[in-house]
Motif scaffolding. Structure first.
Motif, PDB file in Angstrom:
ATOM      1  N   PRO A 182       0.823  -1.232   0.000  1.00 15.83           N
ATOM      2  CA  PRO A 182       0.000   0.000   0.000  1.00 15.83           C
ATOM      3  C   PRO A 182       0.845   1.264   0.000  1.00 15.83           C
ATOM      4  O   PRO A 182       0.387   2.318  -0.380  1.00 15.83           O
ATOM      5  CB  PRO A 182      -0.826  -0.144   1.271  1.00 15.83           C
ATOM      6  CG  PRO A 182      -0.045  -1.063   2.131  1.00 15.83           C
ATOM      7  CD  PRO A 182       0.643  -2.013   1.209  1.00 15.83           C
ATOM      8  N   ARG A 183       2.116   1.183   0.386  1.00 14.44           N
ATOM      9  CA  ARG A 183       2.963   2.378   0.411  1.00 14.44           C
ATOM     10  C   ARG A 183       3.684   2.634  -0.895  1.00 14.44           C
ATOM     11  O   ARG A 183       4.429   3.592  -1.034  1.00 14.44           O
ATOM     12  CB  ARG A 183       3.995   2.253   1.525  1.00 14.44           C
ATOM     13  CG  ARG A 183       3.369   2.170   2.930  1.00 14.44           C
ATOM     14  CD  ARG A 183       4.425   1.874   3.970  1.00 14.44           C
ATOM     15  NE  ARG A 183       5.046   0.571   3.714  1.00 14.44           N
ATOM     16  CZ  ARG A 183       6.060   0.092   4.426  1.00 14.44           C
ATOM     17  NH1 ARG A 183       6.562   0.803   5.435  1.00 14.44           N
ATOM     18  NH2 ARG A 183       6.556  -1.073   4.124  1.00 14.44           N
ATOM     19  N   ALA A 184       3.488   1.730  -1.845  1.00  7.92           N
ATOM     20  CA  ALA A 184       4.238   1.871  -3.089  1.00  7.92           C
ATOM     21  C   ALA A 184       3.802   3.097  -3.868  1.00  7.92           C
ATOM     22  O   ALA A 184       4.612   3.719  -4.563  1.00  7.92           O
ATOM     23  CB  ALA A 184       4.077   0.609  -3.928  1.00  7.92           C
ATOM     24  N   GLU A 185       2.559   3.524  -3.820  1.00 11.90           N
ATOM     25  CA  GLU A 185       2.047   4.648  -4.598  1.00 11.90           C
ATOM     26  C   GLU A 185       1.610   5.811  -3.696  1.00 11.90           C
ATOM     27  O   GLU A 185       0.733   6.602  -4.057  1.00 11.90           O
ATOM     28  CB  GLU A 185       0.884   4.176  -5.464  1.00 11.90           C
ATOM     29  CG  GLU A 185       1.290   3.125  -6.481  1.00 11.90           C
ATOM     30  CD  GLU A 185       0.118   2.709  -7.348  1.00 11.90           C
ATOM     31  OE1 GLU A 185      -0.989   3.241  -7.108  1.00 11.90           O
ATOM     32  OE2 GLU A 185       0.308   1.866  -8.248  1.00 11.90           O
ATOM     33  N   GLN A 186       2.113   5.978  -2.462  1.00 12.88           N
ATOM     34  CA  GLN A 186       1.793   7.089  -1.559  1.00 12.88           C
ATOM     35  C   GLN A 186       2.916   8.135  -1.574  1.00 12.88           C
ATOM     36  O   GLN A 186       4.065   7.853  -1.878  1.00 12.88           O
ATOM     37  CB  GLN A 186       1.589   6.578  -0.121  1.00 12.88           C
ATOM     38  CG  GLN A 186       0.360   5.701   0.034  1.00 12.88           C
ATOM     39  CD  GLN A 186       0.150   5.290   1.472  1.00 12.88           C
ATOM     40  OE1 GLN A 186       0.889   5.728   2.370  1.00 12.88           O
ATOM     41  NE2 GLN A 186      -0.862   4.465   1.693  1.00 12.88           N
ATOM     42  N   CYS A 187       2.518   9.305  -1.249  1.00 17.36           N
ATOM     43  CA  CYS A 187       3.506  10.395  -1.185  1.00 17.36           C
ATOM     44  C   CYS A 187       4.472  10.134  -0.042  1.00 17.36           C
ATOM     45  O   CYS A 187       4.044   9.827   1.082  1.00 17.36           O
ATOM     46  CB  CYS A 187       2.788  11.747  -0.966  1.00 17.36           C
ATOM     47  SG  CYS A 187       3.928  13.159  -0.866  1.00 17.36           S
ATOM     48  N   PRO A 188       5.755  10.218  -0.283  1.00 17.06           N
ATOM     49  CA  PRO A 188       6.721   9.923   0.778  1.00 17.06           C
ATOM     50  C   PRO A 188       6.687  10.946   1.927  1.00 17.06           C
ATOM     51  O   PRO A 188       7.082  10.642   3.033  1.00 17.06           O
ATOM     52  CB  PRO A 188       8.060   9.938   0.049  1.00 17.06           C
ATOM     53  CG  PRO A 188       7.835  10.753  -1.159  1.00 17.06           C
ATOM     54  CD  PRO A 188       6.401  10.554  -1.564  1.00 17.06           C
ATOM     55  N   LYS A 189       6.171  12.157   1.665  1.00 17.70           N
ATOM     56  CA  LYS A 189       6.139  13.190   2.703  1.00 17.70           C
ATOM     57  C   LYS A 189       4.806  13.232   3.435  1.00 17.70           C
ATOM     58  O   LYS A 189       4.752  13.558   4.623  1.00 17.70           O
ATOM     59  CB  LYS A 189       6.427  14.562   2.067  1.00 17.70           C
ATOM     60  CG  LYS A 189       7.828  14.654   1.452  1.00 17.70           C
ATOM     61  CD  LYS A 189       8.012  15.937   0.650  1.00 17.70           C
ATOM     62  CE  LYS A 189       7.763  17.174   1.531  1.00 17.70           C
ATOM     63  NZ  LYS A 189       7.984  18.437   0.775  1.00 17.70           N
ATOM     64  N   HIS A 190       3.730  12.993   2.744  1.00 19.00           N
ATOM     65  CA  HIS A 190       2.396  13.080   3.336  1.00 19.00           C
ATOM     66  C   HIS A 190       1.741  11.705   3.194  1.00 19.00           C
ATOM     67  O   HIS A 190       1.330  11.335   2.093  1.00 19.00           O
ATOM     68  CB  HIS A 190       1.563  14.165   2.636  1.00 19.00           C
ATOM     69  CG  HIS A 190       2.236  15.505   2.648  1.00 19.00           C
ATOM     70  ND1 HIS A 190       3.060  15.936   1.628  1.00 19.00           N
ATOM     71  CD2 HIS A 190       2.222  16.508   3.586  1.00 19.00           C
ATOM     72  CE1 HIS A 190       3.519  17.146   1.910  1.00 19.00           C
ATOM     73  NE2 HIS A 190       3.025  17.527   3.115  1.00 19.00           N
ATOM     74  N   ALA A 195       0.888   9.601  -4.610  1.00 16.55           N
ATOM     75  CA  ALA A 195       2.165  10.192  -4.983  1.00 16.55           C
ATOM     76  C   ALA A 195       2.028  11.108  -6.177  1.00 16.55           C
ATOM     77  O   ALA A 195       2.700  12.137  -6.273  1.00 16.55           O
ATOM     78  CB  ALA A 195       3.185   9.087  -5.268  1.00 16.55           C
ATOM     79  N   ASN A 196       1.178  10.788  -7.132  1.00 12.44           N
ATOM     80  CA  ASN A 196       1.052  11.583  -8.340  1.00 12.44           C
ATOM     81  C   ASN A 196       0.072  12.747  -8.197  1.00 12.44           C
ATOM     82  O   ASN A 196       0.024  13.610  -9.070  1.00 12.44           O
ATOM     83  CB  ASN A 196       0.622  10.689  -9.503  1.00 12.44           C
ATOM     84  CG  ASN A 196       1.629   9.589  -9.789  1.00 12.44           C
ATOM     85  OD1 ASN A 196       2.835   9.786  -9.571  1.00 12.44           O
ATOM     86  ND2 ASN A 196       1.168   8.438 -10.273  1.00 12.44           N
ATOM     87  N   ASN A 197      -0.712  12.753  -7.149  1.00 13.79           N
ATOM     88  CA  ASN A 197      -1.717  13.816  -6.982  1.00 13.79           C
ATOM     89  C   ASN A 197      -1.844  14.176  -5.504  1.00 13.79           C
ATOM     90  O   ASN A 197      -2.897  14.000  -4.886  1.00 13.79           O
ATOM     91  CB  ASN A 197      -3.055  13.355  -7.555  1.00 13.79           C
ATOM     92  CG  ASN A 197      -4.060  14.486  -7.656  1.00 13.79           C
ATOM     93  OD1 ASN A 197      -3.696  15.671  -7.596  1.00 13.79           O
ATOM     94  ND2 ASN A 197      -5.334  14.152  -7.813  1.00 13.79           N
ATOM     95  N   CYS A 198      -0.727  14.605  -4.908  1.00 19.86           N
ATOM     96  CA  CYS A 198      -0.702  14.913  -3.466  1.00 19.86           C
ATOM     97  C   CYS A 198      -1.171  16.365  -3.261  1.00 19.86           C
ATOM     98  O   CYS A 198      -0.552  17.337  -3.769  1.00 19.86           O
ATOM     99  CB  CYS A 198       0.707  14.716  -2.922  1.00 19.86           C
ATOM    100  SG  CYS A 198       0.841  15.095  -1.148  1.00 19.86           S
TER     101      CYS A 198
END
Length: 210
Positions: A182-190, A195-198
């Motif tokens: 589930p963390r593969a496509e999440q924003c590393p900061k938030h 990741a692509n639409n934070c």
């Protein structure tokens, strides 16, 4: 038919003229085991010997004169019409000729006593396969069904060229997709934002630009 009488006519009857042998065998074919009460018709004997009835009468007279046959009990044909009663003959089976030494039964091959017994040739299909062992230790080494049927056996060793199907191909085939991180496509900061639409990353970018 008497086997004993026919055997006597062929082997043991003495002083039989060659021309009369067929008629004598014909009489033996109708005689009892003791050689008595043979009364085939002259037409029947002519059929056996391939002769005319006149020649058969001549042969019967010759055999009677030589003492090889004699007239028997005529009451055996009393039930037949008077004009169709054949003569009853008895064979002189007590008379026997000496068997030559060269014709001894054990001096030449006889039926049922072959000189050499040929080895049997087994052409059956099952003869081409090894026998099935009865011992348990040997049974484990018994050929599988693929040997008997000619089909190639399945191999249980893993293939080096085997490739696992992708999650997308499995989902298209109706199978369950493999679980993904589930963390593969999440924003590393938030955490929790894609990741692509934070959204927070966009707000920070706008604020920094102002």
């Amino acid at each position: 038919m008497s086997v004993e009488a026919v055997s006597w006519a062929l082997n043991d009857a003495p002083d039989v003229p060659p021309a009369c042998l067929a008629v004598l065998i014909g009489l033996a074919n109708h005689a009892h085991a003791n050689g008595r009460a043979a009364y085939p018709s002259q037409e029947r004997l002519a059929h056996y010997a391939r002769k005319s009835t006149r020649s058969v009468r001549t042969d019967l007279a010759t055999l009677e004169r030589l003492g090889i046959i004699r007239r028997g009990d005529q009451r055996h044909v009393a039930h037949l019409p008077t004009d169709r009663r054949p003569v009853v003959w008895d064979l002189a089976m007590e008379r026997r000729r000496t068997l030559p030494t060269s014709l001894d039964p054990f001096a030449e091959p006889q039926p049922g006593r072959p000189n050499e017994v040929p080895e049997p040739v087994d052409n059956r299909p099952e003869a081409c396969f090894p026998p099935v062992p009865t011992d348990r230790k040997q049974a484990s080494k018994r050929p599988e069904a693929g040997f008997r049927t000619g089909r190639k056996q399945a191999s249980y060793e893993p293939s080096l060229n085997h490739q696992e199907p992708s999650p997308r191909s499995r989902s298209l085939r109706g199978g369950a997709a493999l679980p993904t991180d589930p963390r593969a496509e999440q924003c590393p900061k938030h955490r929790g934002s894609p990741a692509n639409n934070c959204g927070p990353c966009r707000s920070e970018a706008i604020g920094g630009a102002a």
